[in-house]
Each structure stands twice: as C-alpha cells, then as structure tokens.
Write a protein that holds these residues in place. Structure first.
Motif, mmCIF file in Angstrom:
data_model
loop_
_atom_site.group_PDB
_atom_site.id
_atom_site.type_symbol
_atom_site.label_atom_id
_atom_site.label_comp_id
_atom_site.label_asym_id
_atom_site.label_seq_id
_atom_site.Cartn_x
_atom_site.Cartn_y
_atom_site.Cartn_z
ATOM 1 N N GLU A 292 0.829 -1.214 0.000
ATOM 2 C CA GLU A 292 0.000 0.000 0.000
ATOM 3 C C GLU A 292 0.855 1.251 0.000
ATOM 4 O O GLU A 292 0.519 2.245 -0.662
ATOM 5 C CB GLU A 292 -0.926 -0.015 1.226
ATOM 6 C CG GLU A 292 -2.033 -1.050 1.138
ATOM 7 C CD GLU A 292 -2.805 -1.184 2.435
ATOM 8 O OE1 GLU A 292 -3.963 -1.634 2.391
ATOM 9 O OE2 GLU A 292 -2.239 -0.847 3.502
ATOM 10 N N SER A 296 0.884 4.243 -2.967
ATOM 11 C CA SER A 296 0.359 5.560 -2.582
ATOM 12 C C SER A 296 0.957 6.665 -3.450
ATOM 13 O O SER A 296 2.163 6.688 -3.699
ATOM 14 C CB SER A 296 0.681 5.836 -1.107
ATOM 15 O OG SER A 296 0.356 7.169 -0.771
ATOM 16 N N THR A 302 -2.010 9.908 2.243
ATOM 17 C CA THR A 302 -2.684 8.633 2.511
ATOM 18 C C THR A 302 -2.780 8.380 4.009
ATOM 19 O O THR A 302 -3.828 7.946 4.518
ATOM 20 C CB THR A 302 -1.925 7.475 1.831
ATOM 21 O OG1 THR A 302 -1.841 7.727 0.429
ATOM 22 C CG2 THR A 302 -2.635 6.150 2.067
#
Length: 497
Positions: A292, A296, A302
């Motif tokens: 993740e 990003s 984020t």
C-alpha cells in the motif's frame, strides 16, 4: 537665483559622485558579517538545520527507500543508518567549520587542502547541478502537494505543478534577496509549522501502536532484497531526505561564536531529525502495508486520510509549509556558496557583491534561483534525486578526505573541535562505496553524463580562471557595471585582522 543655481549644481555633483562610486573600480564596500547578530544563539542554528533537512524528503523518499529494499525491517535500518552517517559527516564538517571559519561550505575547505582546481570543480558542479537541482526538487514537491487538493482523484497537470514550483522559487528568491532578517524569521516560522505536522504523524503512530496496530511489523525482513546496488540506491534516497546536514557551514561567517554554536547546533539538530524520521516511518507502517505504501501517490496524504479524517486536510497544508521551509533554508545557504565563489574569482565577480540597502548577496541568490527554474522545465523528481545524490557524494567524500589530509599538512591550524580520526575515515569509505556501487552493479548513462560535466569544469577553469583571457573581461565589465547600478550592489569590504 545664484544661491539656487549653486545648490542645484552641488546636488548634481553629489549625484554624479554617487554614480561614480558605483561605477568605479574601488567603490563603497559592504560586509556580510554585519548581520551576524541574527545567528547569535544555537536555537537559530538548530532551526536552520532542522528546517532545511525536514522538507520534502520525508514525504517523497519513503517509497523509494522501500522500493529498493522491499521490506519494512531493512527500510527502517536504512533510515536510522542514514541519520548516523549524516551525524558523522556533520561532525567532520564541524571540525572543518571551526578550523576554517569561512562561508561557502565545502569550497574553502577544498581550497585549503587541495588548491583551487578541486574547489573550482566543486563550485562549478554545485552552482550548475547539485544546488539548483535540490532547490528544484523541493519546489516540485511543494507544488505537487499544494495542487493535489484541487484535483481530487487524479494527478495534477504537469504544467500546473511546474508553474507553482517556479512561482515558489521566485518568491523565496525575492524574500532572501531583500532581507536576511525576513528570511531568518520565515525560516523559524516554517520550521515551527513543519514540526507540528511531524508531531501529529508521530503521536498518531504511537497511539496506533499502543492500540495494537503491529501486524505490518511481523516478519519485517521477509522478502527483502539486499545487494550492494539496492542498498546504495536506498541510501541515495534516504540521504536525500537528510540533505542539509552541512548547511550551517555555508554561513559560518554569519554565525556568532561559531566555535560553540556550530557544533552545538549539529549535535542537537541532526539526531533530533533522525529520531523524527524513524518514528515517522514507523507511523506510516502502522496504517499501510509495504504494498500500500508503494502504491500511494502521496504517503503523508494517505496517512492523513486513514488516521485524521475528517481533518485530513491538515496534512497537505503542513507539508506545503514543510517544503517551503526547506526551500527557503536551501536558498538562504546556497546563495552564500555562489557569493564566496565569486569573491574568490571562480565565478563572475558580480556574484560576490552585496546589496547596499539590504546587506544580502542579492546577485548570488538571484543567479541561483534562475538556474533552479531551468531545472524545473524537464524536472522529474526521482531522476533528479539520483543525479543529485551521485554528484554531491563525490564532493562530500572529497571534503571529508580534506579533513584527513589537513591533519598532516596543516598541523598548525587551530582546531577548537577535534574529532577522532576514525570518524572521517568511516565517512570517506562510505562515500566511496555510495559513489562506486551503483556504477559497478547497475551502470546507467546519467552517471556518465554527470562525471563528464564535472570534468568539463577543468576546461572552463583553464580558459577563464588560469589563463584569464582578456575578451571575457571586456564583455563582462560593462554588463557588471550596468547590473551593479540596477541592483544597487557593491563589493564586500576587506576585513583587516
């Protein structure tokens, strides 16, 4: 009528004398040290270090560091190791800065240890590559975060990003050209603002860890990619985030009591940044897996969306403050390098002139800002960082080597600070590895281009500094005279011991 005519004639004579004082070869002079009281306390030096280091790097580099090592554990180790290396390098620079109390960073140290040619190559590379590209990278990062809220769900257009970055460069250049005091106050304000967002991210991460959000730290070394090349590239990106650890050496002449304030600012400032960086990365990993984080678009945004919603707008706002503070500190210090190189005759003499009204090296700062704008036009952040890091670590290593050399060749120099010889040896070896490892394991053309550009400075040195051809002087003298009158600048006065 006779008295009025006499007064008018006297006024005209005085105006003519004032103009002549600007145009003459020995005009009125100023000295940059007259504003040294601005840096009276270590707090100002700490703000300059922290404010310059913490900028765009911690919000841009985490993805690149993780991409090179591919695991959480090695990523955190690289961030901590970069902080240790920056601290060791700064300690070497502290000895150099208190031994040779001249502004200009590496320039006077290379001049003292190795002579004018390495010093010129440093100024040539710094003025045209490393410093402007650093300024451009920071302002491009500012523009990305500043424009992101206006383009939800998609990336901002490149034209918008580059125009915003250019505007930031122009504003910061103007501020630092007009007033050292204003630039210093702006730096202190922006440093305070960026510490707020740093504190928010760190505290949020600690709270999440206390709540048991530790699953992303399990098997933290699993799947890691460890090689000399990957570690070196990870260090490049991590050290980019720490770049600025040597910034006080660029304004040594403007520090009050540098023997005390320079090392004290370094010893407090850089370890503080290291702790913040490691804790910020831990906070990132509490809410994002490695995959993740790599996916990003903006790591800090984020993080804010997942933790601070509906107050997530705070993150991009304070990231903008952070990048502006780093850009302002970079402009403030790099302008002094241009100024010192001009003073030594290695650049246009005009670049060493001081503003009569504002006591700032205005021509040097304006020149620096103009070159940075050129780098924005084709600017890609990741490629600029690699290009920058390769070039800058060549001269970091050479400068620390100069410290070792002067231990034997300049034994008579006063050393208020004397660090163990093992520290500069370690930093020199690491610098050699950082420079050579990517070339050997994953050679790319940009490294060759950078090397050729550095060596091309030898041709410029021979033609314009060593041989001192007359025709460049004939061209530059009238330009210098007119720019001197336009900018209202004069040469720095000689300081008698």
């Amino acid at each position: 009528m006779g008295e009025e005519s006499l007064k008018r004639r006297k006024g005209e004579d005085k105006g003519r004398e004032d103009r002549q004082s600007i145009q003459s070869h020995e005009p009125q002079t100023m000295n940059l040290q007259k504003q040294a009281s601005l840096f009276l306390f270590p707090l100002c030096g700490i703000c300059m270090i922290v404010g310059t280091i913490i900028g765009s790097g911690i919000f841009v580099s985490p993805k690149s560091v993780l991409a090179n090592v591919e695991a959480v554990g090695p990523c955190l180790i690289v961030w901590a190791a970069c902080g240790v290396l920056a601290t060791l390098g700064a300690l070497c620079f502290a000895e150099l800065g208190t031994m040779i109390t001249k502004s200009g960073g590496e320039y006077p140290y290379l001049m003292e240890a190795f002579g004018p040619i390495p010093a010129f190559l440093f100024s040539w590379t710094s003025l045209l590559v490393t410093k402007p590209s650093s300024f451009a990278i920071i302002c491009l990062s500012f523009a990305e975060y500043a424009s992101a809220p206006f383009y939800p769900g998609c990336d901002p257009p490149q034209a918008v990003i580059k125009c915003l970055a250019a505007a930031a460069i122009v504003v910061i250049t103007i501020v630092n050209s007009l007033s050292v005091k204003l630039g210093s106050y702006l730096q202190n304000f922006l440093t305070a603002a960026k510490m707020i967002i740093v504190a928010i991210i760190i505290v949020s991460g600690i709270v999440l860890l206390a709540q048991g959000k530790t699953e992303n730290f399990q098997d933290s070394f699993k799947g890691s990619k460890i090689s000399i090349s990957s570690i070196s590239l990870a260090f490049y990106n991590g050290l980019w985030a720490y770049d600025g650890w040597n910034q006080l050496n660029y304004i040594t002449e403007e520090l009050k009591n540098p023997y005390r304030n320079l090392p004290l600012s370094i010893i407090i400032g850089i370890p503080l940044v290291t702790v913040c960086y490691v804790l910020i990365n831990i906070s990132y990993f509490t809410v994002m897996t490695s995959t993740e984080l790599l996916q990003s678009q903006a790591v800090a945004v984020t993080f804010g969306d997942r933790v601070l919603y509906p107050a997530s707008w705070i993150v991009p706002l304070f990231v903008v403050f952070s990048t502006l503070g780093s850009a302002n500190g970079t402009c403030f210090t790099a302008g002094r390098l241009v100024y010192v190189a001009g003073r030594e005759g290695h650049m246009l003499k005009l670049l060493s002139y001081i503003s009569v009204k504002h006591l700032t090296p205005a021509p040097a700062i304006i020149f620096y800002g103009a070159i940075a704008i050129i780098y924005i036009i084709p600017g890609d952040i990741n490629s600029l960082i690699n290009y920058f890091s390769f070039a800058v670590w060549i001269f970091y290593g050479l400068t620390v080597l100069a410290l070792i050399v002067m231990r034997f060749t300049r034994k008579n120099l006063k050393r208020p600070i004397k660090i163990p010889i093992i520290i500069p040896v370690i930093v020199t070896v690491v610098a050699i590895v950082l420079v050579l490892a990517p070339i050997i394991s994953a050679p790319e053309l940009p490294y060759l281009y950078c090397t050729l550009f550095i060596l091309s400075g030898l041709i410029v040195y021979v033609l314009f500094v060593h041989l001192k051809f007359d025709w460049p002087q004939k061209i530059s003298n009238p330009i210098t005279m007119h720019l001197q009158m336009l900018l209202e600048v004069v040469p720095e006065e000689e300081v008698t011991e």
